[in-house]
Design an enzyme around this catalytic site. Structure first.
Site, PDB file in Angstrom:
ATOM      1  CG  HIS A   7      -0.280   0.069   2.550  1.00  0.00           C
ATOM      2  ND1 HIS A   7       0.031  -1.058   3.261  1.00  0.00           N
ATOM      3  CD2 HIS A   7       0.146   1.100   3.317  1.00  0.00           C
ATOM      4  CE1 HIS A   7       0.604  -0.727   4.412  1.00  0.00           C
ATOM      5  NE2 HIS A   7       0.695   0.585   4.466  1.00  0.00           N
ATOM      6  CD  GLU A 130       3.590  -0.435   7.097  1.00  0.00           C
ATOM      7  OE1 GLU A 130       2.979   0.297   6.295  1.00  0.00           O
ATOM      8  OE2 GLU A 130       3.041  -0.967   8.074  1.00  0.00           O
TER       9      GLU A 130
HETATM   10 CO    CO Z   1       1.310   1.378   6.275  1.00  0.00          CO
END
Ligand code: CO
Length: 138
Positions: A7, A130
């Protein structure tokens, strides 16, 4: 090391407005807002064919995205999330190259119940990364 893009997270000043923009102007499938108090954010998930967009808004005084919104009042891209097969192996490989892992360096359970950790933006082209453990990682 990295596999799929999982994402892209975008911090927004108004979650309802941002959700409507993605739903109506961009024609995307958009979830209801989900408060995640343990992460200090409320999230709207935008489902794309190959990844998703997470619209984030601060929740609570200690929210990790509160300062970001102060610095970027219109909102902005906060981080990108890549999938890795083995998060500990990935961490060790990156640390071996001098990359800095944020916090205590231990993977934590992220918004999707998978283990995640964050890499310092100064080591990756000014972008907060991330890493999320996933079968789709490589
Ligand atoms: Co995230």
């Amino acid at each position: 090391l990295i596999g799929r893009l999982n994402h892209v997270a975008i911090v927004v000043p108004d979650l309802e407005e941002a959700a409507a923009l993605y739903r109506e102007a961009l024609g995307a499938t958009v979830s209801d807002p989900q408060p995640l108090p343990e992460h200090g954010v409320t999230t709207v998930f935008v489902e794309l064919v190959n990844a998703r967009i997470e619209l984030l808004h601060p929740l609570g005084e200690a929210s990790p995205v509160k300062n970001f919104l102060t610095r970027n009042p219109l909102g902005g891209v906060h981080h990108v999330c890549y999938e890795v097969k083995d998060i500990i192996a990935a961490r060790e490989q990156l640390k071996g190259r001098g990359a800095r892992v944020l916090g205590d360096g231990k993977p934590k359970e992220g918004a999707h119940g998978k283990l995640v950790l964050f890499l310092h933006p100064k080591d990756f082209c000014g972008t907060l990364i991330e890493l999320e453990e996933s079968d789709h990682g490589s």
